[in-house]
Design an enzyme around this catalytic site. Structure first.
Site, PDB file in Angstrom:
ATOM      1  CD  GLU A   1      -2.057  -2.031   1.913  1.00  0.00           C
ATOM      2  OE1 GLU A   1      -0.918  -2.549   2.049  1.00  0.00           O
ATOM      3  OE2 GLU A   1      -3.105  -2.492   2.389  1.00  0.00           O
TER       4      GLU A   1
ATOM      5  CE  LYS B   1     -10.780  -2.587 -23.665  1.00  0.00           C
ATOM      6  NZ  LYS B   1     -10.588  -2.016 -22.326  1.00  0.00           N
TER       7      LYS B   1
HETATM    8  N1  DSN Z   1     -15.167  -4.679 -22.187  1.00  0.00           N
HETATM    9  C1  DSN Z   1     -14.449  -3.648 -22.885  1.00  0.00           C
HETATM   10  C2  DSN Z   1     -14.668  -3.706 -24.343  1.00  0.00           C
HETATM   11  O1  DSN Z   1     -14.925  -4.786 -24.834  1.00  0.00           O
HETATM   12  O2  DSN Z   1     -14.596  -2.703 -25.020  1.00  0.00           O
HETATM   13  C3  DSN Z   1     -14.727  -2.300 -22.346  1.00  0.00           C
HETATM   14  O3  DSN Z   1     -14.705  -2.329 -20.957  1.00  0.00           O
END
Ligand code: DSN
Length: 395
Positions: free
Chosen positions: A48, A225
């Site tokens: 923390e 992503k």
């Molecule tokens: N679940 C993500 C997406 O597929 O764009 C966004 O949080």
């Protein structure tokens, strides 16, 4: 593993991931090094606080890991440590966005983000999200006909409501965003500008999408992503006399989170280094080229693409086409049977329900990681068309 039940399920999921064509726009395949960092002993450590300012002992190595992740994050996006601060502790994108609002927008203050059915995210102020309950949402959308961002509408809403914060960013909008225009609108109404680049961070890193850093006060992003890292998030904030970064750090810890997940932070550091290579730049450009080829091919086969195309890694396909085609749910189910994984998605001006909307969202980051190129996209478009035609009335 000694736990055979879990071992078997993990191995089945691994096999599934290998066998399918993965067109989920927000997924990717991480490197073995990212997986190793995630599965390391760092998961045993509590820490923390922030490097040099922790509450527990035994921090000499994990402090270095967190600092390295911060250094690599700034370096990847060409940011100077004098002008930008980065918090690498958010567990994922939604908590990162909530932390920023908690830090910078008063209770019941106005947040102006893109509406969900026009391509925004739940945490951009949707009523079912905490962000639409604690704060007042003033959503904007796309132009009804062109289906691209309508800056006249954005400006009008901003002038009328004078939001505390404007959010630019999306989960299902295929086009480039003009961040300069957002800055001008934010300045004209006295709002802060936050860019949520979760979907396109990897494209920005690879020079395949405009960078928001020249214009934004705060930039949030997930790491898993297009950036191809572990599930995690980063919050970048501009350093100036407003000291936004101090408020944001406090909102993350102790405001919202406890101990940071250091195995995750180490994996973030690994992914950020991997993204700062010529190979990753090539990857980011290929992601966009693949999406554009897929979009063109689907169009040639008679499918309506929202906004007529894409400038990014994702495409929105109107599979419903006023009843001539199939619903988004049917499309997703038919494609899964054919070994292609997508997600059903609302489209601008949606007339159906979110559980069975008019379209699907398709993305190329995962398959590009697996080496797919333009010629593969032509084949994938044919496979999609064949699978959907099984039930569609479209010729
Ligand atoms: N679940 C993500 C997406 O597929 O764009 C966004 O949080």
């Amino acid at each position: 593993m000694k736990d055979k039940e879990i071992e078997k399920l993990i191995s089945s999921e691994k096999k599934r991931q290998k066998e399918v064509i993965n067109l989920i726009a927000s997924e990717n395949y991480v490197s073995d090094d990212v997986l190793k960092a995630l599965g390391s002993e760092l998961t045993n450590k509590y820490a923390e606080g922030y490097p040099g300012k922790r509450y527990y002992g035994g921090q000499k190595f994990v402090d270095k890991i967190e600092e390295l992740a911060q250094k690599r994050a700034l370096k990847l996006f060409k940011l100077s440590v004098k002008n930008w601060h980065v918090n690498v502790q958010p567990l994922s994108g939604s908590p990162a966005n909530v932390a920023v609002y908690t830090a910078l927008v008063q209770k019941e203050g106005k947040i102006m983000g893109m509406s969900l059915d026009n391509g925004g995210h739940l945490t951009h102020g949707h009523k079912v999200s905490i962000t639409g309950k604690f704060w007042v949402s003033v959503p904007y959308g796309v132009h009804q006909e062109t289906e691209v961002l309508d800056f006249d509408q954005v400006r009008k809403i901003a002038e009328e409501h004078k939001p505390a914060m404007i959010v630019a960013g999306f989960t299902a909008y295929p086009r480039r965003i003009d961040f300069k225009k957002f800055r001008e609108i934010a300045d004209a109404c006295g709002a802060l500008l936050m860019v949520d680049m979760s979907h396109f961070a990897g494209l920005v890193a690879g020079g395949a999408y405009p960078s928001p850093f020249e214009y934004a006060d705060v930039v949030t992003t997930t790491v898993h992503k297009t950036l191809r890292g572990p599930r995690s998030a980063l919050i970048f904030s501009r350093i100036d006399n407003r000291e936004l970064y101090k408020k944001i750090d406090k909102a993350v810890f102790p405001g919202m989170q406890g101990g940071p997940h250091l195995n995750q932070i180490a994996a973030v550091a690994v992914a950020l280094k991997e993204a700062n290579t010529p190979a990753f730049k090539k990857y980011a450009r290929q992601v966009v080229r693949n999406a554009q080829v897929l979009s063109n091919e689907l169009q040639k086969l008679g499918w309506r693409i929202v906004s007529g195309g894409t400038d990014s890694h994702l495409i929105l396909v109107d599979t419903w086409m006023n009843g001539l085609g199939v619903s988004g749910k049917e499309a997703s189910d038919l494609l899964e049977k054919a070994g292609i994984i997508v997600n059903k998605n609302t489209i601008p001006g949606e007339t159906r329900s979110p559980m069975d909307p008019s379209g699907i969202r398709i993305g190329t980051p995962a398959e590009t990681t697996r080496g797919k190129k333009e010629k593969d996209m032509v084949k994938i478009a044919e496979m999609i068309d064949k699978a959907l035609k099984k039930k569609s009335k479209k010729k």
